[in-house]
Design a protein around this motif. Structure first.
Motif, PDB file in Angstrom:
ATOM      1  N   TRP A 172       0.576  -1.177  -0.320  1.00 23.90           N
ATOM      2  CA  TRP A 172       0.329   0.203  -0.313  1.00 23.90           C
ATOM      3  C   TRP A 172       0.963   1.395   0.076  1.00 23.90           C
ATOM      4  CZ3 TRP A 172       0.305  -3.227   3.718  1.00 23.90           C
ATOM      5  CH2 TRP A 172       1.164  -3.024   5.436  1.00 23.90           C
ATOM      6  N   ALA A 173       0.261   2.307  -0.945  1.00 21.83           N
ATOM      7  CA  ALA A 173       0.693   3.457  -0.413  1.00 21.83           C
ATOM      8  C   ALA A 173       0.431   4.896  -0.675  1.00 21.83           C
ATOM      9  CB  ALA A 173       2.479   3.493  -1.426  1.00 21.83           C
ATOM     10  N   GLY A 174       0.847   5.812   0.182  1.00 20.06           N
ATOM     11  CA  GLY A 174      -0.297   6.542   0.386  1.00 20.06           C
ATOM     12  C   GLY A 174       0.548   8.223   0.003  1.00 20.06           C
ATOM     13  N   CYS A 175       0.164   9.283  -0.850  1.00 21.76           N
ATOM     14  CA  CYS A 175       1.039  10.454  -0.788  1.00 21.76           C
ATOM     15  C   CYS A 175       0.047  11.630  -0.318  1.00 21.76           C
ATOM     16  CB  CYS A 175       1.738  10.460  -2.175  1.00 21.76           C
ATOM     17  SG  CYS A 175       2.228  11.715  -2.749  1.00 21.76           S
ATOM     18  N   VAL A 176       0.535  12.993  -0.174  1.00 23.97           N
ATOM     19  CA  VAL A 176      -0.025  14.418  -0.474  1.00 23.97           C
ATOM     20  C   VAL A 176       0.257  14.906  -1.188  1.00 23.97           C
ATOM     21  CG1 VAL A 176      -0.824  16.376   1.557  1.00 23.97           C
ATOM     22  CG2 VAL A 176      -1.179  13.666   2.564  1.00 23.97           C
ATOM     23  N   LEU A 177      -0.029  15.383  -2.198  1.00 22.88           N
ATOM     24  CA  LEU A 177       0.532  16.466  -2.733  1.00 22.88           C
ATOM     25  C   LEU A 177      -0.684  18.112  -2.998  1.00 22.88           C
ATOM     26  CD1 LEU A 177       2.315  16.013  -5.084  1.00 22.88           C
ATOM     27  CD2 LEU A 177       0.801  15.399  -6.339  1.00 22.88           C
ATOM     28  N   LYS A 178       0.809  18.973  -2.943  1.00 24.07           N
ATOM     29  CA  LYS A 178       0.145  20.624  -3.194  1.00 24.07           C
ATOM     30  C   LYS A 178       0.285  20.098  -4.070  1.00 24.07           C
ATOM     31  CE  LYS A 178      -0.701  24.868   0.081  1.00 24.07           C
ATOM     32  NZ  LYS A 178      -2.093  24.062   0.384  1.00 24.07           N
ATOM     33  N   TRP A 179      -0.722  21.126  -5.044  1.00 19.98           N
ATOM     34  CA  TRP A 179      -0.910  20.846  -6.237  1.00 19.98           C
ATOM     35  C   TRP A 179       0.085  21.944  -7.013  1.00 19.98           C
ATOM     36  CZ3 TRP A 179      -0.514  17.373  -9.882  1.00 19.98           C
ATOM     37  CH2 TRP A 179      -0.836  17.704 -11.584  1.00 19.98           C
ATOM     38  N   SER A 180       0.776  22.362  -7.904  1.00 22.64           N
ATOM     39  CA  SER A 180       1.804  23.181  -7.960  1.00 22.64           C
ATOM     40  C   SER A 180       1.584  24.002  -9.034  1.00 22.64           C
ATOM     41  CB  SER A 180       3.338  23.346  -7.845  1.00 22.64           C
ATOM     42  OG  SER A 180       3.429  21.954  -8.484  1.00 22.64           O
ATOM     43  N   LYS A 181       1.207  22.893  -9.993  1.00 19.24           N
ATOM     44  CA  LYS A 181       1.061  23.866 -11.501  1.00 19.24           C
ATOM     45  C   LYS A 181       0.342  25.324 -11.978  1.00 19.24           C
ATOM     46  CE  LYS A 181       1.087  21.075 -15.487  1.00 19.24           C
ATOM     47  NZ  LYS A 181       2.635  21.888 -16.589  1.00 19.24           N
TER      48      LYS A 181
END
Ligand code: UT7
Length: 331
Positions: free
Chosen positions: A320-329
């Motif tokens: 399993w894998a989780g990721c939090v990302l603040k969109w920069s585009k």
């Protein structure tokens, strides 16, 4: 100095051919009603004869590069996640490197089944955060239709083909990847596997006759595992990032089954209006499902600069894998 790392280009590629549930009713003892009710899947894309995983991966990669306004020579590293690679070896990443002409890139495959894309993002981002590399291409790509037993209704109705790719690069501080959670439980390895064709059970006339070169799955066991880990992994990644449920703009889960997705959303207290779901149109594309969902949502104008995204997957391994990302585009 540790740099902020985010997605600066994304793209996806799916085959043109659509196979509907009605088409499958003609092949195995199943029904559109059963498939929709138990999985949410209505149709999936299936690659043409002669089209392998590296071909879809290369198409998605070129789109991601164009989106990032980079050329193949700018890429320092290619990571491909796939449960259906072109061959046991060489890696599909090397084949992609040749196909797109990324002659300055190192290349390797990463094997974490449906969790591979998020695993790949975590590995690739470290190379940029530490200043070793500038641009890393992370790809999730599958042609599962060629390793599926089309006589097994337990599996053949679930999967589809496709690829999604992301270019990772340095982004403004405060944006990009904010939190990661990776996990595995190898004691569940036999719940989802291709038993033959490796060194444990080398390919033979007998393994082929027994269909052991195809995907085998204990569906209910994987279902129980998925509903347990999806929410838990996302929560750990959110804690790592210091992000709460009400700050999540979009949940982009692995697209295996709408019931699993709904259960994860409920656990995370994220309303379904904020969940990207396209399993109805593509089925389960394993490592490709998260980047396809992300790229499609971005293309539809749903994702804006500053949005907080939670990506979470689960799959064979078990992983399993989780990721939090603040969109920069910007666009
Ligand atoms: O990327 C990770 C990969 N995998 C997954 O995420 C899959 C996780 N598991 C699941 O999504 C679900 O377990 C399935 C969709 C695979 C199956 O749903 P379920 O509600 O767990 O059904 P089941 O396996 O318990 O089977 C229920 C019944 C069985 O019949 P009996 O024994 O009750 O008479 C199956 O034989 O449904 C039957 N069945 C089907 N019937 C019509 C199984 N597959 C089919 C089918 N069409 N395609």
């Amino acid at each position: 100095m540790i740099k902020s790392v985010g997605i600066t280009g994304i793209g996806y590629s799916v085959p043109e051919k659509i196979v509907t549930n009605a088409d499958l009713e003609k092949i195995v003892d199943t029904s559109d009603e059963w498939i929709v009710e138990r999985t949410g899947i209505r149709e999936r894309r299936i690659a043409a004869e002669g089209v392998s995983t590296s071909a879809l991966a290369a198409e998605a990669a070129l789109k991601a590069l164009a989106d990032a306004k980079l050329s193949p020579e700018d890429i320092d590293l290619i990571i491909v996640g796939s449960a259906s690679p072109d061959m046991l070896f060489p890696s599909t990443a090397c084949l992609v490197q040749a196909k797109i002409g990324a002659k300055n890139a190192g290349a390797f495959d990463l094997s974490a089944a449906c969790s591979s894309f998020v695993y790949g993002m975590s590995v690739g981002s470290q190379m940029i955060a530490t200043g070793i590399y500038k641009h890393v291409l992370v790809i999730g790509a599958e042609v599962l239709s060629k390793i599926i037993d089309w006589q097994d209704r337990n599996t053949c109705v679930l999967f589809g083909d496709g690829a999604g790719a992301a270019v990772l690069s340095e982004v403004e501080p405060g944006y990009g990847i904010l939190g990661i959670d990776l996990g595995a439980d190898g004691t569940g390895a036999d719940a989802l596997l291709v038993p033959a064709g490796g060194t444990r059970m080398p390919a033979s006339a007998e393994t082929v006759a027994n269909h052991q070169h195809f995907v085998h799955m204990n569906g209910p066991e994987v279902f129980r595992f998925a509903t347990k880990v999806m929410g838990a992994s996302a929560i750990r990644a959110m804690e790592h990032a210091g992000v709460t449920s009400d700050e999540v703009d979009w949940l982009i889960p692995h697209q295996a089954n709408t019931r699993i997705i709904q259960s994860a959303a409920k656990r995370l207290h994220v309303p379904m209006e904020k969940v990207i779901v396209n399993v109805d149109r593509y089925g389960n594309t394993s490592s490709a499902s998260i980047p396809i969902a992300l790229a499609e949502a971005r293309d539809q104008g749903k994702i804006k600069k500053g949005d907080t995204l939670v990506l979470v997957g689960f799959g064979g391994g078990l992983t399993w894998a989780g990721c939090v990302l603040k969109w920069s585009k910007e666009e």
